[in-house]
Each structure stands twice: as structure tokens, then as C-alpha cells.
Design a protein around this motif. Structure first.
Motif, PDB file in Angstrom:
ATOM      1  N   MET A 127       4.391  62.664 -33.655  1.00  0.00           N
ATOM      2  CA  MET A 127       3.001  62.795 -33.216  1.00  0.00           C
ATOM      3  C   MET A 127       2.912  63.263 -31.766  1.00  0.00           C
ATOM      4  SD  MET A 127       0.989  62.246 -35.702  1.00  0.00           S
ATOM      5  CE  MET A 127       1.518  62.045 -37.400  1.00  0.00           C
ATOM      6  N   ALA A 128       3.836  62.805 -30.938  1.00  0.00           N
ATOM      7  CA  ALA A 128       3.847  63.258 -29.540  1.00  0.00           C
ATOM      8  C   ALA A 128       4.271  64.722 -29.441  1.00  0.00           C
ATOM      9  CB  ALA A 128       4.786  62.376 -28.719  1.00  0.00           C
ATOM     10  N   GLU A 129       5.282  65.086 -30.194  1.00  0.00           N
ATOM     11  CA  GLU A 129       5.817  66.447 -30.140  1.00  0.00           C
ATOM     12  C   GLU A 129       4.822  67.478 -30.644  1.00  0.00           C
ATOM     13  OE1 GLU A 129       9.573  68.989 -32.065  1.00  0.00           O
ATOM     14  OE2 GLU A 129       9.482  66.795 -32.270  1.00  0.00           O
ATOM     15  N   HIS A 130       4.009  67.110 -31.647  1.00  0.00           N
ATOM     16  CA  HIS A 130       3.140  68.091 -32.307  1.00  0.00           C
ATOM     17  C   HIS A 130       1.660  67.820 -32.078  1.00  0.00           C
ATOM     18  CE1 HIS A 130       6.577  69.864 -34.352  1.00  0.00           C
ATOM     19  NE2 HIS A 130       6.979  68.648 -34.670  1.00  0.00           N
ATOM     20  N   HIS A 131       1.351  67.031 -31.052  1.00  0.00           N
ATOM     21  CA  HIS A 131      -0.051  66.712 -30.765  1.00  0.00           C
ATOM     22  C   HIS A 131      -0.850  67.993 -30.540  1.00  0.00           C
ATOM     23  CE1 HIS A 131      -3.380  64.159 -29.461  1.00  0.00           C
ATOM     24  NE2 HIS A 131      -3.621  65.086 -28.548  1.00  0.00           N
ATOM     25  N   GLY A 132      -1.974  68.107 -31.249  1.00  0.00           N
ATOM     26  CA  GLY A 132      -2.828  69.276 -31.120  1.00  0.00           C
ATOM     27  C   GLY A 132      -2.449  70.416 -32.029  1.00  0.00           C
ATOM     28  N   ALA A 133      -1.365  70.273 -32.794  1.00  0.00           N
ATOM     29  CA  ALA A 133      -0.899  71.363 -33.658  1.00  0.00           C
ATOM     30  C   ALA A 133      -0.783  70.949 -35.126  1.00  0.00           C
ATOM     31  CB  ALA A 133       0.454  71.869 -33.168  1.00  0.00           C
ATOM     32  N   ILE A 134      -1.095  69.716 -35.439  1.00  0.00           N
ATOM     33  CA  ILE A 134      -0.859  69.212 -36.799  1.00  0.00           C
ATOM     34  C   ILE A 134      -1.746  69.953 -37.802  1.00  0.00           C
ATOM     35  CG2 ILE A 134      -0.961  67.205 -38.319  1.00  0.00           C
ATOM     36  CD1 ILE A 134      -0.431  65.476 -35.819  1.00  0.00           C
ATOM     37  N   ASP A 135      -1.098  70.540 -38.811  1.00  0.00           N
ATOM     38  CA  ASP A 135      -1.797  71.225 -39.892  1.00  0.00           C
ATOM     39  C   ASP A 135      -1.065  70.942 -41.198  1.00  0.00           C
ATOM     40  OD1 ASP A 135       0.521  72.747 -39.739  1.00  0.00           O
ATOM     41  OD2 ASP A 135      -0.484  74.602 -39.106  1.00  0.00           O
ATOM     42  N   LEU A 136      -1.432  71.652 -42.249  1.00  0.00           N
ATOM     43  CA  LEU A 136      -0.868  71.381 -43.565  1.00  0.00           C
ATOM     44  C   LEU A 136       0.639  71.620 -43.602  1.00  0.00           C
ATOM     45  CD1 LEU A 136      -2.301  70.375 -46.104  1.00  0.00           C
ATOM     46  CD2 LEU A 136      -2.403  72.734 -46.918  1.00  0.00           C
ATOM     47  N   GLU A 137       1.098  72.671 -42.935  1.00  0.00           N
ATOM     48  CA  GLU A 137       2.530  72.967 -42.940  1.00  0.00           C
ATOM     49  C   GLU A 137       3.321  71.893 -42.196  1.00  0.00           C
ATOM     50  OE1 GLU A 137       4.263  75.261 -44.691  1.00  0.00           O
ATOM     51  OE2 GLU A 137       2.290  75.491 -45.623  1.00  0.00           O
ATOM     52  N   LEU A 138       2.803  71.430 -41.064  1.00  0.00           N
ATOM     53  CA  LEU A 138       3.480  70.350 -40.353  1.00  0.00           C
ATOM     54  C   LEU A 138       3.442  69.055 -41.167  1.00  0.00           C
ATOM     55  CD1 LEU A 138       2.523  70.792 -36.586  1.00  0.00           C
ATOM     56  CD2 LEU A 138       4.820  70.822 -37.574  1.00  0.00           C
ATOM     57  N   ALA A 139       2.336  68.825 -41.860  1.00  0.00           N
ATOM     58  CA  ALA A 139       2.250  67.631 -42.704  1.00  0.00           C
ATOM     59  C   ALA A 139       3.366  67.633 -43.742  1.00  0.00           C
ATOM     60  CB  ALA A 139       0.885  67.562 -43.388  1.00  0.00           C
ATOM     61  N   LYS A 140       3.648  68.772 -44.329  1.00  0.00           N
ATOM     62  CA  LYS A 140       4.745  68.874 -45.300  1.00  0.00           C
ATOM     63  C   LYS A 140       6.075  68.567 -44.630  1.00  0.00           C
ATOM     64  CE  LYS A 140       4.471  72.756 -47.710  1.00  0.00           C
ATOM     65  NZ  LYS A 140       4.107  74.178 -47.986  1.00  0.00           N
ATOM     66  N   ARG A 141       6.255  69.065 -43.421  1.00  0.00           N
ATOM     67  CA  ARG A 141       7.506  68.792 -42.692  1.00  0.00           C
ATOM     68  C   ARG A 141       7.637  67.309 -42.352  1.00  0.00           C
ATOM     69  NH1 ARG A 141       7.496  72.909 -37.822  1.00  0.00           N
ATOM     70  NH2 ARG A 141       8.994  71.363 -37.042  1.00  0.00           N
ATOM     71  N   PHE A 142       6.533  66.690 -41.949  1.00  0.00           N
ATOM     72  CA  PHE A 142       6.576  65.266 -41.620  1.00  0.00           C
ATOM     73  C   PHE A 142       7.012  64.438 -42.828  1.00  0.00           C
ATOM     74  CE2 PHE A 142       2.864  65.668 -38.338  1.00  0.00           C
ATOM     75  CZ  PHE A 142       3.690  66.394 -37.500  1.00  0.00           C
ATOM     76  N   GLU A 143       6.407  64.704 -43.988  1.00  0.00           N
ATOM     77  CA  GLU A 143       6.657  63.865 -45.161  1.00  0.00           C
ATOM     78  C   GLU A 143       8.023  64.119 -45.798  1.00  0.00           C
ATOM     79  OE1 GLU A 143       4.994  61.343 -45.797  1.00  0.00           O
ATOM     80  OE2 GLU A 143       3.248  61.733 -44.536  1.00  0.00           O
ATOM     81  N   THR A 144       8.714  65.151 -45.328  1.00  0.00           N
ATOM     82  CA  THR A 144      10.084  65.404 -45.801  1.00  0.00           C
ATOM     83  C   THR A 144      11.083  65.335 -44.647  1.00  0.00           C
ATOM     84  OG1 THR A 144       9.693  67.803 -45.613  1.00  0.00           O
ATOM     85  CG2 THR A 144       9.321  66.807 -47.762  1.00  0.00           C
ATOM     86  N   ASP A 145      10.704  64.662 -43.563  1.00  0.00           N
ATOM     87  CA  ASP A 145      11.548  64.564 -42.373  1.00  0.00           C
ATOM     88  C   ASP A 145      12.723  63.606 -42.615  1.00  0.00           C
ATOM     89  OD1 ASP A 145      11.687  65.042 -39.291  1.00  0.00           O
ATOM     90  OD2 ASP A 145      11.918  62.869 -39.531  1.00  0.00           O
ATOM     91  N   THR A 146      13.917  64.021 -42.190  1.00  0.00           N
ATOM     92  CA  THR A 146      15.117  63.194 -42.395  1.00  0.00           C
ATOM     93  C   THR A 146      15.858  62.908 -41.091  1.00  0.00           C
ATOM     94  OG1 THR A 146      16.427  65.176 -42.913  1.00  0.00           O
ATOM     95  CG2 THR A 146      15.446  63.999 -44.770  1.00  0.00           C
ATOM     96  N   ARG A 147      15.139  62.871 -39.979  1.00  0.00           N
ATOM     97  CA  ARG A 147      15.753  62.532 -38.699  1.00  0.00           C
ATOM     98  C   ARG A 147      15.700  61.012 -38.506  1.00  0.00           C
ATOM     99  NH1 ARG A 147      16.489  65.174 -33.811  1.00  0.00           N
ATOM    100  NH2 ARG A 147      17.023  66.899 -35.193  1.00  0.00           N
ATOM    101  N   ASP A 148      16.865  60.410 -38.272  1.00  0.00           N
ATOM    102  CA  ASP A 148      16.970  58.974 -38.015  1.00  0.00           C
ATOM    103  C   ASP A 148      16.658  58.725 -36.540  1.00  0.00           C
ATOM    104  OD1 ASP A 148      17.908  56.357 -37.446  1.00  0.00           O
ATOM    105  OD2 ASP A 148      19.392  56.458 -39.049  1.00  0.00           O
ATOM    106  N   ALA A 149      15.574  57.994 -36.274  1.00  0.00           N
ATOM    107  CA  ALA A 149      15.164  57.755 -34.888  1.00  0.00           C
ATOM    108  C   ALA A 149      16.146  56.875 -34.127  1.00  0.00           C
ATOM    109  CB  ALA A 149      13.777  57.117 -34.857  1.00  0.00           C
ATOM    110  N   ILE A 150      16.971  56.121 -34.832  1.00  0.00           N
ATOM    111  CA  ILE A 150      17.932  55.226 -34.169  1.00  0.00           C
ATOM    112  C   ILE A 150      19.171  55.990 -33.728  1.00  0.00           C
ATOM    113  CG2 ILE A 150      19.321  53.140 -34.411  1.00  0.00           C
ATOM    114  CD1 ILE A 150      16.259  52.692 -34.417  1.00  0.00           C
ATOM    115  N   THR A 151      19.722  56.815 -34.635  1.00  0.00           N
ATOM    116  CA  THR A 151      20.948  57.545 -34.320  1.00  0.00           C
ATOM    117  C   THR A 151      20.685  58.954 -33.804  1.00  0.00           C
ATOM    118  OG1 THR A 151      21.170  58.470 -36.551  1.00  0.00           O
ATOM    119  CG2 THR A 151      22.133  56.273 -36.140  1.00  0.00           C
ATOM    120  N   GLY A 152      19.499  59.486 -34.087  1.00  0.00           N
ATOM    121  CA  GLY A 152      19.198  60.864 -33.726  1.00  0.00           C
ATOM    122  C   GLY A 152      19.805  61.882 -34.665  1.00  0.00           C
ATOM    123  N   LEU A 153      20.435  61.417 -35.754  1.00  0.00           N
ATOM    124  CA  LEU A 153      21.106  62.310 -36.696  1.00  0.00           C
ATOM    125  C   LEU A 153      20.196  62.640 -37.869  1.00  0.00           C
ATOM    126  CD1 LEU A 153      24.611  60.566 -36.792  1.00  0.00           C
ATOM    127  CD2 LEU A 153      23.910  62.539 -35.403  1.00  0.00           C
TER     128      LEU A 153
END
Length: 469
Positions: free
Chosen positions: A347-373
Motif C-alpha cells: 500500500m505504501a509502494e503503490h499509494h495513488g496508483a492502485i487499479d485493477l491490474e495492481l489488484a491482481k498483482r496484490f492478490e497473487t503476491d508471493t513476497r515473504d515480508a519476514i525473509t524478503g524472499l
């Protein structure tokens, strides 16, 4: 398959459906209803009175309902130590008296539609199916505690969702997304898109389970401009046997809400605590969004026209956390908290740019926030556990558990304005799940043989009101 062939196939399928109905003298009840399949989903259009909508539902989805009923009994016996007779009895004794007439008629219509297709299931089978989330994971733990037993199951903690508006989105209007996490026994069967045109209330488009009158993972919209989704409150404990079933309130809210206030009022009315959620709701007429955190005794409602709300199974209210959950907000590497952190990053990275394509990327995101991998696991927004030795103990998921994200949906104000959304079946950020291969390498899950199905990722597809093949 080109468009002409698809249309011919659709017409032949529809004629076959009506002809089959005629053989049973049911062509009038099937009038206007149809189904088709696309990219792993089954789309059904249902219309009319509660009896007709129910009959069409049971008739058109009879194979899928029969299949789901066939696997639920053994699966729940394995996971909750309660057989189907237990759930059948609870449906009759505890739930049916609290179901209002409109939905009783629809549920009985489903039974009639199944009977017309030769599927044996009674009223209580169908009611228990509709309560597949709240009876095993809310009523059973409550009953175990009341009987002095160690709990055999806990409230689930699955799904990743967001809703954003105003300065958070590209066009200043609402964008919403949700992915459904669950075990693969049920999840591989969570592939229905319902287009409901009821005689009363609003037209509704939502995803869901066959035989269930609510979405159940709760992604949908109505023609009054209300969009709805949620994520469950993990490690929640609470149940009121005298309350109205959650599936009834959720369906009523989807069908009759014309505002955020309507939604909150309907969900709070005689709340039974079942399927306790953080609900994300938007009103396209005002571009206002809200988060209703609904426990049993505690609830809160936050609203904004400029910002976002996210969900990944973490509770918000301190009083609710202390009084109604076993949740530990300080455990940063737990699945809900790690995914909450990832939502914050996105949400911080894409503030002001969120659209349908980003929504698809968000819901299929596989980045682990703990390890960064990168790589789907129990801490990523699109999750997969079957390849992990960690498991998710707070959800009763042991290491290598066959569960994770099974499908994703997104919408924006433009698509929702035409009563449509985009949906993707499977988990594209993780390897396909192949049931036979999994059981060969993980013999500890042998009791699930014959219950598990393959889960293969499919492309995004559009579904909407009145859509034809």
C-alpha cells in the motif's frame, strides 16, 4: 474453441438442460436459468422467487453439490472428530428455527432441484452444507469447551483482502480484491460464480460453493453499488446457539444492503458469532469504504473516503483481541501478522496508483515480508502450505498441509458498475497441486485420498450479470 463453436455449444447445453427439466415437468421452474464453465469456474444464472432460485441452484449444480456432500462427511469426521449425523442434527435442531422464511424456501428449493436430478439429500444436509464454516469451526469448539473437552478444531485464519479508495487509487474510486485460503478438499470445489436475480432485493453477483446460498468466502456486489469482502478473525472463540446463522445474515446483507449502514445493521442483527470476520465494504455511490470487525460481543466500524483497509486474519480491536481471541499480535512471523506487514509495504509502494491490474498483482503476491524472499508459503498473500515443513498450528494445519490459496477475485468501480469482476482459479504463484503426487510423498495425509482433487492455476477471466458463454 472459437466464438461460433462456443455459442453453439452453449445453446446445445441450454437446450439439453431445459429438455432434461421437461422430462421432470420442471421447465417452468428452470425458465431463464443457465450455466456454463470457463477457466475452472462454473457460472450459474438464477432468477425468480426463492423457490425457483433454489430449484435452479439445486438442479443446475446437482453434480457439484453431490460431490461436495460426498467429501464433507469424511473430511469433517477426520478433522473435527464429529460425523455427518452430528452436523445434520445441529442443522435441524439449532439452525433451522433461526432461518427466516425467504431463505427456508430457497434451501428447500435446492433440495427439490437435487431430487429432480436424482441426488439424494434432505433439508438438513443442505442446511449443514450452508453452515460448513460456522458449525465445525465455531459451534464445535464452543461445544467441546462446554463439555470439558480439548477443542478438536479452531476458527480458521485464511484469506488476504483489501479495499481502497480516494487518494490511494489511480482514479480516486473503489478498488477491491480478495483471495480465498482454505484446505484443498473444500477449496478445489470453491469455483462457482452466482448471478442471482431475486424477485425481491437487489441483483447479486458473487463467488461461492455449490449448494450454499451465501458466498461463504464473501466476495460479491449488488446492483445498489455495494461491494463486499472479508477475512476471518484467526483464533477467535465465540458462539451463540440462539443467534441467526452467519450464512443467512451474509446472504441477506449481500441482497438487501443499499449502504454501509445497512450492511452493518443486517450483520449485527442477532449475530451468532459464527464465521467472525473483518468485513471490507464499499459504496460505489459515495466511494466510501469501511471495515466492520464483527466478533460476538465486540465489534467496531471504521470508515473513510480516502485510504484503504486490509485483511489477512489479524484482529484490530484491543478489547476483541483480549476478550474473544487467542491471537498474539506481537508474533511478527505468524501468517496473519506477516501478511499484514506485506500489505503495508504494498500500500505504501503503490499509494495513488492502485487499479485493477495492481489488484491482481496484490492478490497473487508471493513476497515473504519476514525473509524478503519470493515463493508462496504460509506468510505470503498468495499462500501455499503443502510444500512447507512449518505448517500453521494456529489454524490446525500441520506441516505440509494440503491447503493454501485456491482462487482470487478483483474489481474496480468501473467493473462493479456493470456488475462484473475478474477471477482466477488456482494459485499461479505456486506449483500446481497434484493430489496423487502429493499423497505419494506425504503418506500421513492418506485419509484424504479420494477427497483431494488437483488444483491447477488458470488465467484471469471476467464474469458478470447476464453473461453468456
Amino acid at each position: 474453441m472459437n466464438r461460433t463453436i462456443r455459442r453453439r455449444f452453449f445453446i446445445l447445453s441450454l437446450l439439453a438442460t431445459v429438455a432434461a427439466g421437461s422430462a421432470f415437468g420442471d421447465e417452468e421452474r428452470l425458465k431463464g436459468a443457465y450455466r456454463f464453465e470457463r477457466e475452472g469456474w462454473v457460472f450459474v444464472h438464477l432468477e425468480g422467487t426463492p423457490e425457483r432460485i433454489g430449484f435452479q441452484h439445486g438442479y443446475l449444480l446437482a453434480p457439484e453439490i453431490e460431490d461436495l456432500l460426498h467429501v464433507l462427511g469424511p473430511y469433517l469426521k477426520h478433522t473435527t472428530k464429529r460425523d455427518w449425523d452430528f452436523y445434520h442434527d445441529a442443522a435441524e435442531r439449532m439452525l433451522w428455527p433461526k432461518i427466516e422464511d425467504e431463505y427456508r424456501r430457497e434451501l428447500d428449493g435446492i433440495v427439490a432441484g437435487l431430487e429432480a436430478r436424482g441426488v439424494k439429500a434432505d433439508r438438513w444436509d443442505v442446511v449443514a452444507l450452508n453452515a460448513v464454516e460456522e458449525l465445525p469451526y465455531y459451534y464445535v469448539p464452543w461445544l467441546d469447551k462446554k463439555e470439558g473437552k480439548a477443542p478438536t478444531a479452531h476458527a480458521p485464519g485464511n484469506c488476504s483482502a483489501f479495499i481502497a479508495t480516494g487518494g490511494a487509487t489511480k482514479d480516486g474510486r473503489i478498488v477491491m480484491g480478495h483471495n480465498a485460503w482454505t484446505n484443498y478438499v473444500v477449496g478445489t470445489r470453491w469455483n462457482i460464480v452466482f448471478d442471482l436475480k431475486p424477485a425481491r432485493g437487489h441483483r447479486v453477483v458473487m463467488d461461492g460453493l455449490p449448494g450454499v446460498i451465501a458466498s461463504d468466502d464473501d466476495f460479491g456486489l449488488n446492483d445498489a453499488g455495494i461491494v463486499i469482502t472479508e477475512t476471518t478473525i484467526t483464533q477467535f472463540e465465540g458462539w451463540d446457539p440462539d443467534g441467526v446463522p452467519e450464512f443467512v445474515r451474509a446472504r441477506k446483507a449481500m441482497q438487501y444492503s443499499e449502504s454501509i449502514d445497512d450492511f452493518a445493521r443486517i450483520m449485527l442483527d442477532r449475530n451468532n458469532g459464527g464465521y467472525a470476520n473483518d468485513w471490507l465494504v464499499g459504496d460505489l455511490k459515495t466511494d466510501e469504504i469501511a471495515r466492520l470487525e464483527l466478533g460476538l460481543k465486540e465489534h467496531s466500524l471504521e470508515r473513510t473516503r480516502d485510504g484503504y483497509f486490509v485483511g489477512s486474519n489479524f484482529p484490530i480491536g484491543e478489547k476483541l483481541i483480549q476478550a474473544e481471541t487467542r491471537f498474539d499480535p506481537s508474533k511478527k512471523d505468524s501468517s496473519p501478522n506477516a501478511r499484514r506487514a506485506r500489505w503495508g509495504q504494498l500500500m505504501a509502494e503503490h499509494h495513488g496508483a492502485i487499479d485493477l491490474e495492481l489488484a491482481k498483482r496484490f492478490e497473487t503476491d508471493t513476497r515473504d515480508a519476514i525473509t524478503g524472499l519470493d515463493g508462496a508459503n504460509d506468510r505470503t498473500l498468495l499462500g501455499a502450505v503443502e510444500g512447507s515443513s512449518r505448517g500453521v498450528p494456529e489454524w490446525d494445519w500441520t506441516p505440509y498441509y494440503p491447503g493454501g490459496t485456491v482462487q482470487s477475485k478483483v474489481l474496480d468501480a468501473r467493473s462493479a458498475g456493470s456488475l462484473s469482476f475478474l477471477a482466477s482459479f488456482g494459485h499461479p504463484g505456486a506449483p500446481d497441486f497434484l493430489a496423487d503426487d502429493f499423497l505419494k510423498t506425504r503418506p500421513e495425509y492418506a485419509p484424504l485420498k479420494g477427497l483431494l482433487k488437483d488444483l491447477k492455476a488458470r488465467p484471469w477471466a471476467k464474469f458478470g450479470a447476464g453473461m453468456k458463454l
